[in-house]
Design a protein around this motif. Structure first.
Motif, PDB file in Angstrom:
ATOM      1  N   TYR A 100       0.837  -1.193   0.000  1.00 26.45           N
ATOM      2  CA  TYR A 100       0.000   0.000   0.000  1.00 26.45           C
ATOM      3  C   TYR A 100       0.877   1.251   0.000  1.00 26.45           C
ATOM      4  O   TYR A 100       1.932   1.292   0.637  1.00 26.45           O
ATOM      5  CB  TYR A 100      -0.939  -0.014   1.205  1.00 26.45           C
ATOM      6  CG  TYR A 100      -2.020  -1.058   1.055  1.00 26.45           C
ATOM      7  CD1 TYR A 100      -3.160  -0.796   0.314  1.00 26.45           C
ATOM      8  CD2 TYR A 100      -1.873  -2.321   1.612  1.00 26.45           C
ATOM      9  CE1 TYR A 100      -4.145  -1.759   0.134  1.00 26.45           C
ATOM     10  CE2 TYR A 100      -2.849  -3.295   1.444  1.00 26.45           C
ATOM     11  CZ  TYR A 100      -3.981  -3.007   0.698  1.00 26.45           C
ATOM     12  OH  TYR A 100      -4.944  -3.972   0.515  1.00 26.45           O
ATOM     13  N   ARG A 101       0.422   2.249  -0.727  1.00 26.90           N
ATOM     14  CA  ARG A 101       1.212   3.469  -0.890  1.00 26.90           C
ATOM     15  C   ARG A 101       1.239   4.279   0.402  1.00 26.90           C
ATOM     16  O   ARG A 101       0.243   4.349   1.119  1.00 26.90           O
ATOM     17  CB  ARG A 101       0.631   4.316  -2.022  1.00 26.90           C
ATOM     18  CG  ARG A 101       0.665   3.634  -3.385  1.00 26.90           C
ATOM     19  CD  ARG A 101       0.114   4.552  -4.457  1.00 26.90           C
ATOM     20  NE  ARG A 101      -1.319   4.797  -4.290  1.00 26.90           N
ATOM     21  CZ  ARG A 101      -1.931   5.909  -4.674  1.00 26.90           C
ATOM     22  NH1 ARG A 101      -1.225   6.904  -5.201  1.00 26.90           N
ATOM     23  NH2 ARG A 101      -3.233   6.047  -4.522  1.00 26.90           N
ATOM     24  N   ASP A 102       2.375   4.899   0.683  1.00 24.61           N
ATOM     25  CA  ASP A 102       2.518   5.702   1.899  1.00 24.61           C
ATOM     26  C   ASP A 102       1.502   6.835   1.937  1.00 24.61           C
ATOM     27  O   ASP A 102       0.981   7.181   3.006  1.00 24.61           O
ATOM     28  CB  ASP A 102       3.935   6.280   1.996  1.00 24.61           C
ATOM     29  CG  ASP A 102       4.981   5.209   2.264  1.00 24.61           C
ATOM     30  OD1 ASP A 102       4.595   4.119   2.733  1.00 24.61           O
ATOM     31  OD2 ASP A 102       6.170   5.459   1.993  1.00 24.61           O
ATOM     32  N   GLU A 103       1.207   7.410   0.778  1.00 25.62           N
ATOM     33  CA  GLU A 103       0.276   8.534   0.751  1.00 25.62           C
ATOM     34  C   GLU A 103      -1.182   8.088   0.856  1.00 25.62           C
ATOM     35  O   GLU A 103      -2.064   8.898   1.160  1.00 25.62           O
ATOM     36  CB  GLU A 103       0.477   9.377  -0.516  1.00 25.62           C
ATOM     37  CG  GLU A 103       0.272   8.632  -1.829  1.00 25.62           C
ATOM     38  CD  GLU A 103       1.543   7.990  -2.356  1.00 25.62           C
ATOM     39  OE1 GLU A 103       1.659   7.848  -3.590  1.00 25.62           O
ATOM     40  OE2 GLU A 103       2.415   7.627  -1.537  1.00 25.62           O
TER      41      GLU A 103
ATOM     42  N   PRO B 149      -2.334   4.890   2.739  1.00 21.47           N
ATOM     43  CA  PRO B 149      -2.079   3.618   3.423  1.00 21.47           C
ATOM     44  C   PRO B 149      -3.314   2.745   3.590  1.00 21.47           C
ATOM     45  O   PRO B 149      -3.186   1.525   3.737  1.00 21.47           O
ATOM     46  CB  PRO B 149      -1.521   4.050   4.784  1.00 21.47           C
ATOM     47  CG  PRO B 149      -2.038   5.435   4.986  1.00 21.47           C
ATOM     48  CD  PRO B 149      -2.095   6.050   3.620  1.00 21.47           C
ATOM     49  N   ASP B 150      -4.511   3.354   3.566  1.00 18.18           N
ATOM     50  CA  ASP B 150      -5.722   2.544   3.715  1.00 18.18           C
ATOM     51  C   ASP B 150      -6.188   1.944   2.399  1.00 18.18           C
ATOM     52  O   ASP B 150      -7.110   1.131   2.368  1.00 18.18           O
ATOM     53  CB  ASP B 150      -6.848   3.355   4.356  1.00 18.18           C
ATOM     54  CG  ASP B 150      -7.242   4.590   3.540  1.00 18.18           C
ATOM     55  OD1 ASP B 150      -6.728   4.768   2.408  1.00 18.18           O
ATOM     56  OD2 ASP B 150      -8.058   5.386   4.040  1.00 18.18           O
TER      57      ASP B 150
ATOM     58  N   ARG C 282      -8.195  -1.325   2.071  1.00 19.23           N
ATOM     59  CA  ARG C 282      -7.599  -2.511   2.682  1.00 19.23           C
ATOM     60  C   ARG C 282      -8.512  -3.122   3.746  1.00 19.23           C
ATOM     61  O   ARG C 282      -8.688  -4.344   3.803  1.00 19.23           O
ATOM     62  CB  ARG C 282      -6.250  -2.137   3.302  1.00 19.23           C
ATOM     63  CG  ARG C 282      -5.611  -3.246   4.114  1.00 19.23           C
ATOM     64  CD  ARG C 282      -4.280  -2.814   4.694  1.00 19.23           C
ATOM     65  NE  ARG C 282      -3.735  -3.829   5.590  1.00 19.23           N
ATOM     66  CZ  ARG C 282      -2.563  -3.727   6.197  1.00 19.23           C
ATOM     67  NH1 ARG C 282      -1.805  -2.653   6.009  1.00 19.23           N
ATOM     68  NH2 ARG C 282      -2.141  -4.699   7.000  1.00 19.23           N
TER      69      ARG C 282
END
Length: 207
Positions: free
Chosen positions: A158-161, A163-164, A191
């Motif tokens: 999942y991307r840091d920007e 995260p959900d 997610r």
């Protein structure tokens, strides 16, 4: 002598108090009766009802016409993750799929039994998914061993920007004991939504 006797008596009392503090309350001589539920609670009601599968007829019909139906049972969701949607058939080469559309998002989530590939027949499926995907979870409500590797489509983290994962396409590969194929479950709703779907999975009816 009298003073010495008093001191000994006091020390004995202190030792006894210390022993009691260290050992706690002694167990009763007879076993305690089990605690019963309150009289207004029906003991039979403590068991949760079995979850209801979603789109069970559609899933069964799609599975029956798939090339892999002889080696893979249908797999169904028993929760929409709090997002009601309209089920429809979807195309998966060599297999079957059921997608769920919301008013805002087409194919918001879904489940599929893809065609079987050589990697599906190899040993060490748990290691395969652990190495392939950034996240891994065991699924205790399915025939064992059952587990899933998941993340963003393409087996990416999942991307840091974000995260959900909301708005991105979360995807899971699932293995179920006794089944040859690697099932797919996806969600474009994040997610957490995908994780709810994974825990809701059950084998579907074949008749």
């Amino acid at each position: 002598m009298f003073t010495l006797a008093l001191c000994c008596t006091a020390l004995a009392a202190c030792d006894a108090a210390t022993d009691a503090a260290q050992t706690g309350t002694e167990a009763p001589d007879t076993p305690q009766a089990p605690i019963s539920p309150p009289p207004h609670v029906d003991p039979d009601a403590l068991d949760a009802p079995a979850p209801e599968p979603l789109a069970v007829d559609l899933t069964r019909n799609e599975w029956k016409t798939a090339a892999n139906h002889g080696e893979c049972s249908p797999l169904v969701l028993t929760s929409d993750g709090g997002v009601p949607a309209e089920a429809r058939r979807a195309n998966f080469s060599g297999g079957w799929a059921v997608a769920f559309d919301t008013e805002e998002v087409r194919s918001a989530y879904g489940v599929a039994g893809p065609g079987i590939i050589d990697a599906d027949r190899a040993d060490g499926q748990a290691s395969r998914l652990k190495n392939q995907w950034p996240h891994f979870v065991e699924l205790s409500d399915l025939p064992q061993p059952a587990f899933a590797g998941y993340g963003l489509e393409g087996a990416k983290p999942y991307r840091d920007e974000v995260p959900d994962g909301v708005g991105d396409n979360s995807l899971a590969y699932i293995r179920v004991g006794g089944q040859a194929c690697t099932y797919n479950v996806w969600s474009r709703l994040g997610r957490a939504h995908l994780e709810v779907l994974l825990q809701s999975l059950r084998l579907g009816a074949t008749e």
